[in-house]
Motif scaffolding. Structure first.
Motif, mmCIF file in Angstrom:
data_model
loop_
_atom_site.group_PDB
_atom_site.id
_atom_site.type_symbol
_atom_site.label_atom_id
_atom_site.label_comp_id
_atom_site.label_asym_id
_atom_site.label_seq_id
_atom_site.Cartn_x
_atom_site.Cartn_y
_atom_site.Cartn_z
ATOM 1 N N ASP A 171 111.925 134.522 63.258
ATOM 2 C CA ASP A 171 111.477 133.897 62.008
ATOM 3 C C ASP A 171 110.816 132.542 62.264
ATOM 4 O O ASP A 171 109.824 132.191 61.607
ATOM 5 N N ALA A 172 111.366 131.778 63.215
ATOM 6 C CA ALA A 172 110.797 130.462 63.508
ATOM 7 C C ALA A 172 109.392 130.586 64.110
ATOM 8 O O ALA A 172 108.490 129.806 63.780
ATOM 9 N N VAL A 173 109.193 131.558 64.986
ATOM 10 C CA VAL A 173 107.877 131.743 65.595
ATOM 11 C C VAL A 173 106.879 132.271 64.567
ATOM 12 O O VAL A 173 105.693 131.904 64.585
ATOM 13 N N VAL A 174 107.331 133.123 63.657
ATOM 14 C CA VAL A 174 106.446 133.601 62.587
ATOM 15 C C VAL A 174 105.925 132.424 61.767
ATOM 16 O O VAL A 174 104.728 132.345 61.441
ATOM 17 N N ASP A 175 106.822 131.496 61.414
ATOM 18 C CA ASP A 175 106.382 130.309 60.670
ATOM 19 C C ASP A 175 105.474 129.429 61.523
ATOM 20 O O ASP A 175 104.502 128.849 61.016
ATOM 21 N N SER A 176 105.789 129.321 62.816
ATOM 22 C CA SER A 176 104.993 128.469 63.689
ATOM 23 C C SER A 176 103.580 129.014 63.884
ATOM 24 O O SER A 176 102.624 128.249 64.034
ATOM 25 N N LEU A 177 103.434 130.319 63.871
ATOM 26 C CA LEU A 177 102.105 130.918 64.047
ATOM 27 C C LEU A 177 101.164 130.608 62.893
ATOM 28 O O LEU A 177 99.941 130.769 63.026
ATOM 29 N N ARG A 178 101.708 130.162 61.764
ATOM 30 C CA ARG A 178 100.879 129.822 60.607
ATOM 31 C C ARG A 178 100.512 128.341 60.584
ATOM 32 O O ARG A 178 99.761 127.915 59.696
ATOM 33 N N GLU A 179 101.047 127.545 61.506
ATOM 34 C CA GLU A 179 100.770 126.115 61.485
ATOM 35 C C GLU A 179 99.361 125.821 62.004
ATOM 36 O O GLU A 179 98.762 126.626 62.740
ATOM 37 N N ASP A 180 98.863 124.644 61.616
ATOM 38 C CA ASP A 180 97.468 124.306 61.895
ATOM 39 C C ASP A 180 97.157 124.246 63.381
ATOM 40 O O ASP A 180 96.109 124.722 63.835
ATOM 41 N N HIS A 181 98.057 123.639 64.165
ATOM 42 C CA HIS A 181 97.739 123.482 65.584
ATOM 43 C C HIS A 181 97.698 124.818 66.303
ATOM 44 O O HIS A 181 96.963 125.002 67.278
ATOM 45 N N VAL A 182 98.499 125.796 65.835
ATOM 46 C CA VAL A 182 98.459 127.128 66.444
ATOM 47 C C VAL A 182 97.193 127.866 66.028
ATOM 48 O O VAL A 182 96.541 128.530 66.847
ATOM 49 N N LEU A 183 96.829 127.752 64.751
ATOM 50 C CA LEU A 183 95.585 128.371 64.285
ATOM 51 C C LEU A 183 94.376 127.760 65.006
ATOM 52 O O LEU A 183 93.409 128.465 65.328
ATOM 53 N N ALA A 184 94.434 126.442 65.264
ATOM 54 C CA ALA A 184 93.340 125.797 65.991
ATOM 55 C C ALA A 184 93.255 126.304 67.427
ATOM 56 O O ALA A 184 92.160 126.483 67.980
#
Length: 345
Positions: free
Chosen positions: A232-245
């Motif tokens: 669940d934590a990684v799923v939320d992290s994949l939506r963060e801006d720095h990961v999308l960038a």
């Protein structure tokens, strides 16, 4: 030539170093000690009250098989020697005084000092818990991250279903099932103990072979909590801006997952480790009992069944101290890993 419309250069504040983030560690440790003292006192008072309310006669337990033929005068002499007939507050204060002097008392069930029992068995429990925790951390981080990266896929659905199923299984049932399948049916691993019956000494290879099943059972029993949390934590992290960038820059999927998303998810994971220590220790007690391991878990169960209050009180206090220390270490590790957290705030 002056340019009044231009703003002066802004000085960027340097992020605090790890040493700066841990500047308040001493104050945090002192505050936790102030909290730990009443917690340990309350634990000891509760254990003492339960021991006093127990119907088991400590004098008969100390006498063992001889209690069946011992006279009432002999039993009364044992009670007088141990101070069992003294008022409860007097017994408690005497026990506390002995505790501060390093005297943990005498185990009435094992007929040896409590300190000797703990010294001989704490290392095996620590080995079991440490090995199981290492397996849980590695597998939950790897599988949880992969499930999050492929969320909704076959791997994600299968891991979540397996995690929910394992959560519903008691630890002792998992241990008995592992013995039935891998020890009795397949004969791959021993059913219990630390060494073979015919062994004349203790070798690390033999111990490691005997610990495969206990470590695996304890790790499997604790893994669902960590795996679902990481997923669940990684799923939320994949939506963060720095990961999308990072994805937009064309970085490989492995780099995005493990180098960016998982690193962000690791911060709350540290707190989970500290708060989950009681569950891990409780599971180790049952695993040691099922697999007949000579650790603190097995003797704690024996002490509870036999009314061995000195041993039970010492192991309970030791467990409480380990849990409090683990929570403190998790908080300090969180502050060291996250530059946004300041302990002196």
């Amino acid at each position: 030539m002056e340019h009044p419309h231009l703003d002066p250069p802004v000085r960027r504040r340097r992020p605090p170093t790890r040493r700066g983030r841990l500047a308040g560690a001493g104050a945090v440790v002192r505050r936790r000690l102030l909290v730990a003292v009443p917690v340990l006192l309350a634990t000891s008072v509760g254990m003492f009250a339960l021991g006093a309310a127990s119907p088991i006669d400590p004098a008969k337990q100390y006498a063992g098989a001889a209690a069946a033929t011992a006279t009432e005068e002999n039993l009364a002499q044992i009670r007088a020697n141990w101070g069992i007939d003294d008022p409860l507050p007097v017994q408690y204060l005497r026990w506390i005084g002995n505790l501060f002097r390093g005297d943990l008392g005498w185990s009435t069930s094992r007929h040896e000092p409590v300190a000797s029992v703990i010294a001989a068995r704490a290392g095996w429990t620590l080995l079991l818990v440490s090995a199981a925790l290492a397996v849980v951390l590695v597998t939950s981080l790897l599988l949880g991250a992969l499930a999050a990266y492929r969320r909704g896929g076959l791997l994600d659905r299968g891991l979540r279903a397996a995690a929910y199923a394992v959560q519903a299984m008691p630890v002792f049932w998992l241990g008995l099932a592992a013995i039935a399948v891998f020890a009795l049916a397949l004969g791959w691993f021993p059913a219990g103990g630390l060494t073979d019956v015919t062994a004349t000494g203790t070798s690390w290879a033999d111990v490691a072979h005997h610990l495969v099943l206990p470590v695996a059972v304890l790790a499997v029993a604790q893994a669902p909590w960590f795996l679902l949390f990481v997923r669940d934590a990684v799923v939320d992290s994949l939506r963060e801006d720095h990961v999308l960038a990072a994805r937009a820059r064309g970085l490989p999927g492995r780099t995005v997952l493990f180098g960016h998303a998982l690193r962000t998810a690791l911060l709350p994971f540290l707190t989970l480790i500290g708060t989950h220590l009681p569950e891990l220790v409780g599971g180790a007690v049952l695993v040691e009992t099922v697999f007949s391991l000579p650790g603190l878990g097995a003797v704690t169960v024996q002490a509870a069944l036999g009314g061995d209050f000195p041993l039970l009180a010492a192991t309970t206090l030791l467990t409480a101290a380990v849990v409090l220390t683990g929570n403190l270490a998790a908080d300090l590790g969180y502050a060291a890993a996250d530059p946004r957290v300041r302990l002196d705030a």
